[in-house]
Design a protein around this motif. Structure first.
Motif, PDB file in Angstrom:
ATOM      1  N   GLU A   1       0.811  -1.219   0.000  1.00 28.72           N
ATOM      2  CA  GLU A   1       0.000   0.000   0.000  1.00 28.72           C
ATOM      3  C   GLU A   1       0.843   1.266   0.000  1.00 28.72           C
ATOM      4  N   ARG A   2       1.954   1.248   0.753  1.00 19.55           N
ATOM      5  CA  ARG A   2       2.781   2.456   0.895  1.00 19.55           C
ATOM      6  C   ARG A   2       4.031   2.424   0.031  1.00 19.55           C
ATOM      7  N   ASP A   3       4.216   1.342  -0.697  1.00 21.16           N
ATOM      8  CA  ASP A   3       5.314   1.228  -1.648  1.00 21.16           C
ATOM      9  C   ASP A   3       6.690   1.306  -0.980  1.00 21.16           C
ATOM     10  N   PHE A   4       6.945   0.391  -0.028  1.00 22.98           N
ATOM     11  CA  PHE A   4       8.288   0.300   0.537  1.00 22.98           C
ATOM     12  C   PHE A   4       8.812  -1.129   0.420  1.00 22.98           C
ATOM     13  N   VAL A   5      10.103  -1.282   0.681  1.00 23.25           N
ATOM     14  CA  VAL A   5      10.790  -2.568   0.604  1.00 23.25           C
ATOM     15  C   VAL A   5      11.135  -3.027   2.010  1.00 23.25           C
ATOM     16  N   VAL A   6      11.104  -4.327   2.249  1.00 16.31           N
ATOM     17  CA  VAL A   6      11.450  -4.908   3.541  1.00 16.31           C
ATOM     18  C   VAL A   6      12.742  -5.697   3.405  1.00 16.31           C
ATOM     19  N   VAL A   7      13.713  -5.410   4.257  1.00 18.15           N
ATOM     20  CA  VAL A   7      14.944  -6.185   4.322  1.00 18.15           C
ATOM     21  C   VAL A   7      14.859  -7.084   5.546  1.00 18.15           C
ATOM     22  N   GLU A   8      14.788  -8.384   5.320  1.00 22.45           N
ATOM     23  CA  GLU A   8      14.602  -9.373   6.376  1.00 22.45           C
ATOM     24  C   GLU A   8      15.944  -9.994   6.742  1.00 22.45           C
ATOM     25  N   ASP A   9      16.435  -9.667   7.927  1.00 24.19           N
ATOM     26  CA  ASP A   9      17.687 -10.233   8.420  1.00 24.19           C
ATOM     27  C   ASP A   9      17.346 -11.495   9.204  1.00 24.19           C
ATOM     28  N   ASP A  10      17.490 -12.649   8.546  1.00 22.75           N
ATOM     29  CA  ASP A  10      17.074 -13.933   9.120  1.00 22.75           C
ATOM     30  C   ASP A  10      18.293 -14.653   9.696  1.00 22.75           C
ATOM     31  N   TYR A  11      19.019 -13.955  10.561  1.00 18.05           N
ATOM     32  CA  TYR A  11      20.360 -14.359  10.972  1.00 18.05           C
ATOM     33  C   TYR A  11      20.421 -15.609  11.843  1.00 18.05           C
ATOM     34  N   GLU A  12      19.332 -16.028  12.478  1.00 21.61           N
ATOM     35  CA  GLU A  12      19.425 -17.093  13.473  1.00 21.61           C
ATOM     36  C   GLU A  12      18.286 -18.096  13.366  1.00 21.61           C
ATOM     37  N   PHE A  13      17.730 -18.284  12.174  1.00 18.48           N
ATOM     38  CA  PHE A  13      16.550 -19.141  12.072  1.00 18.48           C
ATOM     39  C   PHE A  13      16.852 -20.590  12.413  1.00 18.48           C
ATOM     40  N   GLU A  14      18.108 -21.042  12.211  1.00 18.09           N
ATOM     41  CA  GLU A  14      18.434 -22.438  12.495  1.00 18.09           C
ATOM     42  C   GLU A  14      18.345 -22.766  13.980  1.00 18.09           C
ATOM     43  N   MET A  15      18.378 -21.759  14.827  1.00 16.82           N
ATOM     44  CA  MET A  15      18.364 -21.995  16.271  1.00 16.82           C
ATOM     45  C   MET A  15      16.962 -21.927  16.866  1.00 16.82           C
ATOM     46  N   SER A  16      15.960 -22.278  16.095  1.00 16.04           N
ATOM     47  CA  SER A  16      14.593 -22.394  16.607  1.00 16.04           C
ATOM     48  C   SER A  16      14.382 -23.835  17.059  1.00 16.04           C
ATOM     49  N   PHE A  17      14.522 -24.062  18.376  1.00  9.05           N
ATOM     50  CA  PHE A  17      14.450 -25.432  18.880  1.00  9.05           C
ATOM     51  C   PHE A  17      13.308 -25.645  19.870  1.00  9.05           C
ATOM     52  N   LEU A  18      12.584 -24.576  20.231  1.00  7.75           N
ATOM     53  CA  LEU A  18      11.453 -24.738  21.146  1.00  7.75           C
ATOM     54  C   LEU A  18      10.149 -24.951  20.394  1.00  7.75           C
ATOM     55  N   LYS A  19      10.018 -24.307  19.240  1.00  6.99           N
ATOM     56  CA  LYS A  19       8.844 -24.452  18.393  1.00  6.99           C
ATOM     57  C   LYS A  19       9.307 -24.510  16.944  1.00  6.99           C
ATOM     58  N   PRO A  20       8.456 -25.026  16.044  1.00  6.51           N
ATOM     59  CA  PRO A  20       8.823 -24.984  14.624  1.00  6.51           C
ATOM     60  C   PRO A  20       9.043 -23.544  14.179  1.00  6.51           C
ATOM     61  N   VAL A  21      10.018 -23.325  13.311  1.00  3.58           N
ATOM     62  CA  VAL A  21      10.349 -21.988  12.861  1.00  3.58           C
ATOM     63  C   VAL A  21       9.170 -21.354  12.130  1.00  3.58           C
ATOM     64  N   SER A  22       8.977 -20.054  12.315  1.00  2.00           N
ATOM     65  CA  SER A  22       7.904 -19.329  11.641  1.00  2.00           C
ATOM     66  C   SER A  22       8.248 -19.142  10.165  1.00  2.00           C
ATOM     67  N   PRO A  23       7.240 -18.993   9.310  1.00  2.00           N
ATOM     68  CA  PRO A  23       7.535 -18.769   7.885  1.00  2.00           C
ATOM     69  C   PRO A  23       8.267 -17.440   7.707  1.00  2.00           C
ATOM     70  N   SER A  24       9.246 -17.438   6.829  1.00  2.00           N
ATOM     71  CA  SER A  24       9.978 -16.199   6.581  1.00  2.00           C
ATOM     72  C   SER A  24       9.081 -15.198   5.874  1.00  2.00           C
ATOM     73  N   LEU A  25       9.423 -13.925   6.007  1.00  2.00           N
ATOM     74  CA  LEU A  25       8.687 -12.895   5.274  1.00  2.00           C
ATOM     75  C   LEU A  25       8.806 -13.123   3.775  1.00  2.00           C
ATOM     76  N   LYS A  26       9.974 -13.573   3.341  1.00  2.00           N
ATOM     77  CA  LYS A  26      10.184 -13.795   1.917  1.00  2.00           C
ATOM     78  C   LYS A  26       9.253 -14.876   1.383  1.00  2.00           C
ATOM     79  N   SER A  27       8.952 -15.890   2.195  1.00  2.00           N
ATOM     80  CA  SER A  27       8.061 -16.961   1.744  1.00  2.00           C
ATOM     81  C   SER A  27       6.630 -16.483   1.584  1.00  2.00           C
ATOM     82  N   LEU A  28       6.290 -15.381   2.259  1.00  2.00           N
ATOM     83  CA  LEU A  28       4.938 -14.818   2.175  1.00  2.00           C
ATOM     84  C   LEU A  28       4.839 -13.689   1.158  1.00  2.00           C
TER      85      LEU A  28
END
Length: 493
Positions: free
Chosen positions: A289-316
């Motif tokens: 709607e506002r015409d901006f870009v999102v930079v997603e720093d997904d620096y630590e996704f491999e260390m999700s060990f309590l719950k399944p990792v959430s979908p990345s912004l890029k996947s959506l």
């Protein structure tokens, strides 16, 4: 001239094997000019007796130095400095006699004055290093990494080792990222949409340079990753720091004139909050709607060990508005300096051209070594081992923190490798860190994570990636006792 055995000594704490250290001592002596062509080395027996090591170790070191043309063997006469050995340049030292040029006036010290998280270089010698992001030697797969490195240095991979890729990356590494890493984040990409970088920091710099200019607005989280702030300052753009809450970045707080939004959605740095799915969808909706870009720093996704990792912004992302940044620094080791960017080809083309102007490409043998390590399954085994160890350490630290009455400001519900802590009011955690360092405890003061116009001295970070689980309870107890000392407790209302 004969070189006496006393010219050599083995310093404590030096790295490398004994053979490597002997070779280094001889080579340094030659390159410094102390040992000259024709000088006779101590016999292997004499040097071994002096150093208290095996004679065969010295003999093997001498043999390799002969192969490298540093030494020459003269039958039973012994080993001599070769006439073909490298020689130091014969420069005459000219000491500066006049006033020195004032580079501070020229540079404005605009890079060196940026706020940084205080981390001593000798952190590993401290008994309780609650330091973020360092590798744990007890968890790393040294043997298989070494085998992969040897394969990358072999004749079969000579081209990958020696060639200038120009603007390209190692196709073997790109293939693995496309087929194995990105699908874990729900991302489907093509080779032209991926760029290998020298870690996440380099990727953030490339993204900022490509996307921003002085007339544009960049949004970063507050508190947020300290390494991003100086990158944005270099660009001269307007920076809007948006306060995060227990769920991370609130989309409804974004300024309407934002051009680029930087976020650590999976593990907010430093609070560890994970952006819920509804906020992720709201953020992407607003981007359209506002015409901006999102930079997603997904620096630590491999260390999700309590719950399944959430979908990345890029996947959506259905409009190509997300630039996804990943890194192997946390899952392999920080010294690797290897990461990647995923974005539409038009963006990657610009980022690739900019990278070529600065460093061409990350070293080919490093890319190929990582590719072997990943493709042979060693990476997945290492990540599983780290997750299990981090889960255990997190549990022990959580129990110790609560038993000692410390205040957790943010710990995240998916995993990670640290706790975001809050000290009592009026406690300066920079001063607290100084006191604790004298007791062998390292913590990270939180001041560098906050925007300059909203200073905060009360927060600090405790990481468990680099500390043995057995040391965690005692280290936490020392922190609690320090906060109860008169220096700090007297200032608490």
């Amino acid at each position: 001239m004969a070189i006496p055995p006393e010219s050599f000594f083995l310093s404590t704490g030096a790295g490398g094997t004994l053979q490597q250290r002997i070779r280094q001592m001889v080579a340094e002596g030659i390159l410094s000019g102390r040992f000259r062509p024709g000088d006779r080395l101590p016999s292997s027996r004499a040097l071994a007796a002096h150093l208290g090591i095996s004679r065969i170790t010295v003999t093997l070191a001498y043999t390799e130095l002969v192969a490298s043309d540093y030494l020459t063997a003269r039958g039973r006469s012994g080993y001599y400095v070769s006439g073909n050995a490298p020689v130091p340049p014969d420069f005459h030292s000219r000491a500066a006699s006049g006033p020195q040029y004032d580079y501070a006036r020229l540079t404005g010290e605009r890079f060196s004055r940026t706020a940084r998280v205080a981390r001593p270089e000798d952190w590993s010698r401290f008994a309780y290093p609650f330091i973020y992001g360092q590798a744990d030697a007890t968890l790393f797969d040294h043997q298989n990494w070494r085998l992969c490195a040897l394969s990358a240095l072999g004749r079969r991979d000579f081209e990958a080792l020696t060639s200038d890729y120009y603007e390209r990356d190692d196709p073997m590494l790109i293939e693995y990222i496309l087929r194995h890493i990105l699908p874990r984040r729900g991302i489907d990409a093509r080779a032209g949409e991926v760029l290998v970088t020298m870690g996440a920091q380099n990727a953030l710099w490339l993204a900022g340079q490509v996307l921003l200019a002085p007339d544009r607005v960049a949004v970063m989280e507050n508190p947020g990753y300290p390494g991003l702030r100086p990158i944005l300052a270099q660009l001269g753009c307007r920076v809007a720091a948006v306060d995060v809450d227990q769920d991370g970045l609130p989309p409804d707080a974004l300024p309407h004139d934002a051009d680029v939004v930087f976020t650590t959605a999976s593990h907010q740095s430093p609070t560890n909050a994970t952006l819920p799915l509804d906020r992720r969808l709201d953020l992407l909706r607003l981007a359209g709607e506002r015409d901006f870009v999102v930079v997603e720093d997904d620096y630590e996704f491999e260390m999700s060990f309590l719950k399944p990792v959430s979908p990345s912004l890029k996947s959506l992302d259905t409009e190509g508005r997300v630039v996804h940044i990943g890194s192997f620094s946390k899952s392999l080791f920080p010294g690797l300096r290897l990461g990647y960017m995923v974005a539409p080809e038009s963006f990657i083309r610009e980022a690739r051209a900019l990278r070529a102007q600065v460093l061409r490409h990350p070293p080919g043998h490093i890319q190929r070594t990582a590719a072997y390590f990943l493709s042979l399954g060693h990476y997945d085994a290492l990540v599983n081992r780290m997750r299990a160890a981090f889960k255990r350490r997190r549990t022990v630290m959580d129990e110790a923190i609560r038993a000692n009455g410390l205040d957790i400001a943010g710990q995240g519900g998916f995993g990670g490798s640290s706790f975001w802590m809050r000290a009592p009011e009026s406690v300066d955690t920079a001063r607290l860190a100084e006191v604790l360092r004298g007791q062998g405890v390292l913590i990270e003061p939180g001041g560098a994570f906050f925007a300059p116009d909203r200073p905060d001295r009360r927060h600090y970070r405790l990481a468990y990636s680099s500390i043995a689980v057995s040391r965690i309870p005692e280290g936490i107890a020392l922190i609690a006792r320090a906060l109860q000392d008169d220096e700090f407790s007297a200032r608490v209302p």
